[in-house]
Write an enzyme that holds these catalytic residues in place. Sequence first.
Site, PDB file in Angstrom:
ATOM      1  N   SER A 129       0.836  -1.187   0.000  1.00 26.83           N
ATOM      2  CA  SER A 129       0.000   0.000   0.000  1.00 26.83           C
ATOM      3  C   SER A 129       0.877   1.246   0.000  1.00 26.83           C
ATOM      4  O   SER A 129       2.028   1.210   0.400  1.00 26.83           O
ATOM      5  CB  SER A 129      -0.899   0.010   1.231  1.00 26.83           C
ATOM      6  OG  SER A 129      -1.786  -1.075   1.205  1.00 26.83           O
ATOM      7  N   CYS A 135     -35.356   0.081  11.631  1.00 23.05           N
ATOM      8  CA  CYS A 135     -36.125  -0.676  12.629  1.00 23.05           C
ATOM      9  C   CYS A 135     -37.043   0.190  13.487  1.00 23.05           C
ATOM     10  O   CYS A 135     -37.842  -0.327  14.267  1.00 23.05           O
ATOM     11  CB  CYS A 135     -35.189  -1.484  13.527  1.00 23.05           C
ATOM     12  SG  CYS A 135     -34.215  -0.462  14.659  1.00 23.05           S
ATOM     13  N   LYS A 147      -1.490  12.560  -5.121  1.00 23.17           N
ATOM     14  CA  LYS A 147      -2.755  12.523  -5.848  1.00 23.17           C
ATOM     15  C   LYS A 147      -3.029  13.881  -6.499  1.00 23.17           C
ATOM     16  O   LYS A 147      -2.970  14.919  -5.832  1.00 23.17           O
ATOM     17  CB  LYS A 147      -3.907  12.181  -4.897  1.00 23.17           C
ATOM     18  CG  LYS A 147      -3.793  10.777  -4.291  1.00 23.17           C
ATOM     19  CD  LYS A 147      -4.149   9.725  -5.305  1.00 23.17           C
ATOM     20  CE  LYS A 147      -4.223   8.356  -4.661  1.00 23.17           C
ATOM     21  NZ  LYS A 147      -4.904   7.373  -5.478  1.00 23.17           N
ATOM     22  N   ARG A 205      -2.668  -8.919  -6.904  1.00 25.92           N
ATOM     23  CA  ARG A 205      -2.122  -8.484  -5.615  1.00 25.92           C
ATOM     24  C   ARG A 205      -2.908  -9.082  -4.441  1.00 25.92           C
ATOM     25  O   ARG A 205      -2.359  -9.400  -3.405  1.00 25.92           O
ATOM     26  CB  ARG A 205      -2.165  -6.960  -5.545  1.00 25.92           C
ATOM     27  CG  ARG A 205      -1.772  -6.388  -4.203  1.00 25.92           C
ATOM     28  CD  ARG A 205      -1.984  -4.884  -4.201  1.00 25.92           C
ATOM     29  NE  ARG A 205      -1.896  -4.336  -2.858  1.00 25.92           N
ATOM     30  CZ  ARG A 205      -2.238  -3.097  -2.556  1.00 25.92           C
ATOM     31  NH1 ARG A 205      -2.698  -2.315  -3.490  1.00 25.92           N
ATOM     32  NH2 ARG A 205      -2.133  -2.654  -1.335  1.00 25.92           N
ATOM     33  N   LYS A 257       1.228   7.187 -11.901  1.00 25.37           N
ATOM     34  CA  LYS A 257       0.462   6.082 -11.313  1.00 25.37           C
ATOM     35  C   LYS A 257      -0.680   5.717 -12.265  1.00 25.37           C
ATOM     36  O   LYS A 257      -1.742   6.338 -12.255  1.00 25.37           O
ATOM     37  CB  LYS A 257      -0.074   6.501  -9.944  1.00 25.37           C
ATOM     38  CG  LYS A 257      -0.724   5.392  -9.151  1.00 25.37           C
ATOM     39  CD  LYS A 257      -1.039   5.900  -7.740  1.00 25.37           C
ATOM     40  CE  LYS A 257      -1.750   4.830  -6.930  1.00 25.37           C
ATOM     41  NZ  LYS A 257      -3.111   4.574  -7.426  1.00 25.37           N
TER      42      LYS A 257
END
Length: 589
Positions: A1, A330, A233, A55, A34
């Site tokens: 990661s 509920c 990023k 992976r 990337k």
Amino acid sequence: SLEDVFSHDELSEWRERNEKLLRDSIKGYYCELKFDGLSVVLTYENGLLKQGATRGDGRLGEDVTQNLRTIESVPLRLNMDTFKGVPRVIQVRGEVVMTKREFEVLNKRREKRGESLYANPRNVAAGSIRQLDPKVTAERRLTFFVFELWTDMGQKTHAEAHEIAQRLGFKTSPYNETAKNLGGVMEYLKKWDKKREQLPYNTDGVVVVVNDIPQERKLGSVGKTDRWMAAYKFAAEQGTTRVKDIIVQVGRTGALTPVAILDPVQLAGTTVSRATLHNEDEIERLDIRVGDTVIVQKAGDIIPDVVEVLKRLRTGKEKKFVFPKKCPQCGSPVSRPEGEVAHYCTNKSCFAQELAGLIHFVSRKGFDIEGLGDKIVEQLMTAGLIRDAADLFTLKETDVKPLERFAEKSAENLIVAIQGARNVPLAKYIYALGIRHVGEETARALAGCYRSLSALSTASREELEAIDDVGPVVAESIYRWFHIDRNMKFLRHLEKGGVRAIAPKATVASGRFNGMRFVITGTLAESRESITERIRAAGALVSGSVSARTDYVVAGDNPGSKYDTARKLGVKIISAEELKKMIGGADRL
């Protein structure tokens, strides 16, 4: 990661942390775009392709060798002639991608045939590799780029590893560059942030790598994340759309999460029709209403998020959202604990909670039961065949076969998969229980310390808090979970169904360290994680805080308050070298 960073400041902080650990300047960087595809690992024996695997979870992946053989850029035989003393086994990791052009061609063919269109090239690449028929994979015209050479072939830098991969016959990205310093990295980021739309492949960022491999090894990793590389990023793609509705979802902990239902909008190659609103405070901060026009983005190109409400476009017909006082599933009362932002359903038997908990239990990081997806879990619960995860292990083929979408073979396969999951590693078992604040890494730490559920269930708050990275809040959550009768009854039900937790392999170097408590503080030449592993391998525990029960404090440079506390309490303080002599076999310390 990879560690994600979203700004130049965060990248600078990443560099500063690494240089502090190294006690040296970083000797340069390697920058790689990337690509957005599917990561796979290729294994070669004596120069021939032996296996290709996805992976997976980092340890176990799918064998997709036959499909990978159909990709032209995956060499079946390596160019070994230019190398001397080549290792028998060579492993590389890379990305399988589809070009934007091939994606458009594929979708045009599907449109002509009246078939639904694919969302983005990444999904097509991933789906193609997992096809049962290799011919389908071959038709998709995929490309494989190597980005990591796992085998030591004398490379001293990451750049050299790419050069060796090319000489072996692999394709590497032509857009990669080295940078002498962080200034060079910043220039690379600016260039490709502007030019990324011109690329033949989709990309959401840049992987910045410490180029010097000895420095990489010294930095090591923390958990699953390598310290020596980070994923920068690019700014998230944004779009404008309208809020059709706001609904509330109930999670496995009972937390109520508001979700905006949107007019579909294309973002980063996918169709977005929902966005999380997180909690009531976020709704009030945004002042978002049903009917509003909003700007949405995919945070890190993954999670859809509402960035801004365009209030100037309001017509007056928009409706304010009132957070429910009762659970939408509920009807039970909803409470908001003091100091928290989330609201919770107070009914622990709420169907939505039980469903979400069961889905979490069978997920890949939990019991990982093949064929037991979200829809099947919901179908089994709705049919009244199961109420909790323990009921799964009592199911028979005759129970499942009458259900919609099930035939004799599919029912048999599901039961076989469930029965095959009865023996599960303790860490995955702990994670599957869904204890609040206990993620994958904490579950591993607990499994390593206690080695059985029964031992964990009797641990005190103080003992739990002494574990590295387990603070008071997490310790309290674990302790409370094992002191609720309903939970202990559930564990007994699982045991009765034949479910067994497999303890991690013990690699105790010396019995005299069993149960001892160590604390690590200060800057050390070797990574803290490596030292922690050595101590645990000797049978000792590693704690995050010093107390009277601490046996040793391993201190490096600039040790801080833990060192002072140890001196006040009279705890023995040792160096990394002394630890190496004590434990033995710690040649890297």
